[in-house]
Scaffold this active site. Structure first.
Site, PDB file in Angstrom:
ATOM      1  N   ASP A  24     -45.499  30.611  -3.316  1.00 54.86           N
ATOM      2  CA  ASP A  24     -45.723  30.304  -1.908  1.00 54.86           C
ATOM      3  C   ASP A  24     -44.507  29.497  -1.452  1.00 54.86           C
ATOM      4  O   ASP A  24     -44.434  28.295  -1.704  1.00 54.86           O
ATOM      5  CB  ASP A  24     -47.011  29.504  -1.732  1.00 54.86           C
ATOM      6  CG  ASP A  24     -47.265  29.131  -0.282  1.00 54.86           C
ATOM      7  OD1 ASP A  24     -46.886  29.900   0.619  1.00 54.86           O
ATOM      8  OD2 ASP A  24     -47.867  28.052  -0.043  1.00 54.86           O
TER       9      ASP A  24
ATOM     10  N   GLU B  80     -45.143  35.247  -1.100  1.00 56.39           N
ATOM     11  CA  GLU B  80     -45.714  35.371   0.235  1.00 56.39           C
ATOM     12  C   GLU B  80     -44.554  35.428   1.215  1.00 56.39           C
ATOM     13  O   GLU B  80     -43.658  34.577   1.174  1.00 56.39           O
ATOM     14  CB  GLU B  80     -46.627  34.182   0.538  1.00 56.39           C
ATOM     15  CG  GLU B  80     -47.359  34.346   1.855  1.00 56.39           C
ATOM     16  CD  GLU B  80     -48.406  33.282   2.061  1.00 56.39           C
ATOM     17  OE1 GLU B  80     -49.558  33.491   1.641  1.00 56.39           O
ATOM     18  OE2 GLU B  80     -48.058  32.237   2.637  1.00 56.39           O
TER      19      GLU B  80
ATOM     20  N   ASP C   5     -50.783  24.496  -1.635  1.00 61.33           N
ATOM     21  CA  ASP C   5     -49.647  25.395  -1.853  1.00 61.33           C
ATOM     22  C   ASP C   5     -49.757  26.051  -3.233  1.00 61.33           C
ATOM     23  O   ASP C   5     -49.369  27.198  -3.423  1.00 61.33           O
ATOM     24  CB  ASP C   5     -48.324  24.627  -1.743  1.00 61.33           C
ATOM     25  CG  ASP C   5     -48.203  23.913  -0.418  1.00 61.33           C
ATOM     26  OD1 ASP C   5     -47.654  24.505   0.519  1.00 61.33           O
ATOM     27  OD2 ASP C   5     -48.688  22.770  -0.315  1.00 61.33           O
TER      28      ASP C   5
END
Length: 191
Positions: free
Chosen positions: A18, A78, A151
């Site tokens: 992420d 992501e 996260d």
């Protein structure tokens, strides 16, 4: 499936990332057949570095270290979402690019997933909150407790999304890519 066939199932490690310039999450899943478990997850704290170039170096070094330690078969990231602040978007894209470069340097396959696709894959709702994603992961991955910073769970969600996506393709008996398409559909090629 017999005991011998189960023992021959290939294990695969997926690193989910992420991207972030203040906090970057990472999560590693061990996949054997259709089962999966968490190897490790955490965050890279970058707020203490004021220089953006130094943050990028720290991201590269940390991701390279994780890649060296765990030798994942795939890296899933992501994709940055488009916000109002162009400078923030640019910095986030650089952070993602540096993480990708670390994987490319080790010749590891990279796949990007939109935040909506990750949420949809894990919770069934593309508009789920970070908290909803974390709670679903707690159930799916048998986590005892959730980390303080979401996260890390976002990164695990990206890795799990990648596993689900790959599994869906395999169960349909189709492989991705033009080469596979052409070999499976020779009648559709003009000569």
């Amino acid at each position: 499936m017999g005991k011998e066939a189960k023992n021959q199932q290939k294990e695969k490690i997926i690193l989910g990332i992420d991207p972030g310039t203040t906090v970057m999450g990472y999560g590693l899943l061990l996949v054997t057949g259709n089962s999966y478990s968490v190897l490790q997850f955490g965050v890279i704290h970058l707020k203490k570095y004021s220089d953006h170039a130094l943050k990028l170096k720290k991201i590269f070094d940390k991701i390279s270290g994780i890649l060296e330690e765990f030798s994942p078969d795939a890296v899933a990231l992501e994709a940055p979402f488009y916000g109002q602040n162009v400078q923030s978007m640019l910095k986030l894209g650089r952070a993602q690019g540096v993480a990708m470069a670390a994987a490319l340097a080790k010749e590891i396959a990279i796949t990007e997933y939109s935040p909506k696709k990750v949420k949809q894959s894990v919770t069934g709702n593309g508009n789920a909150s970070k908290e909803q994603v974390a709670e679903m992961l707690k159930t799916l991955l048998n986590l005892k407790e959730l980390p303080q910073l979401l996260d890390a769970t976002d990164a695990l969600a990206v890795a799990l999304c990648h596993h689900f996506h790959e599994g869906r393709i395999q169960t349909r008996g189709r492989s991705a890519g033009w080469k596979s398409f052409l070999s499976e559909n020779p009648d559709r090629v003009k000569k």
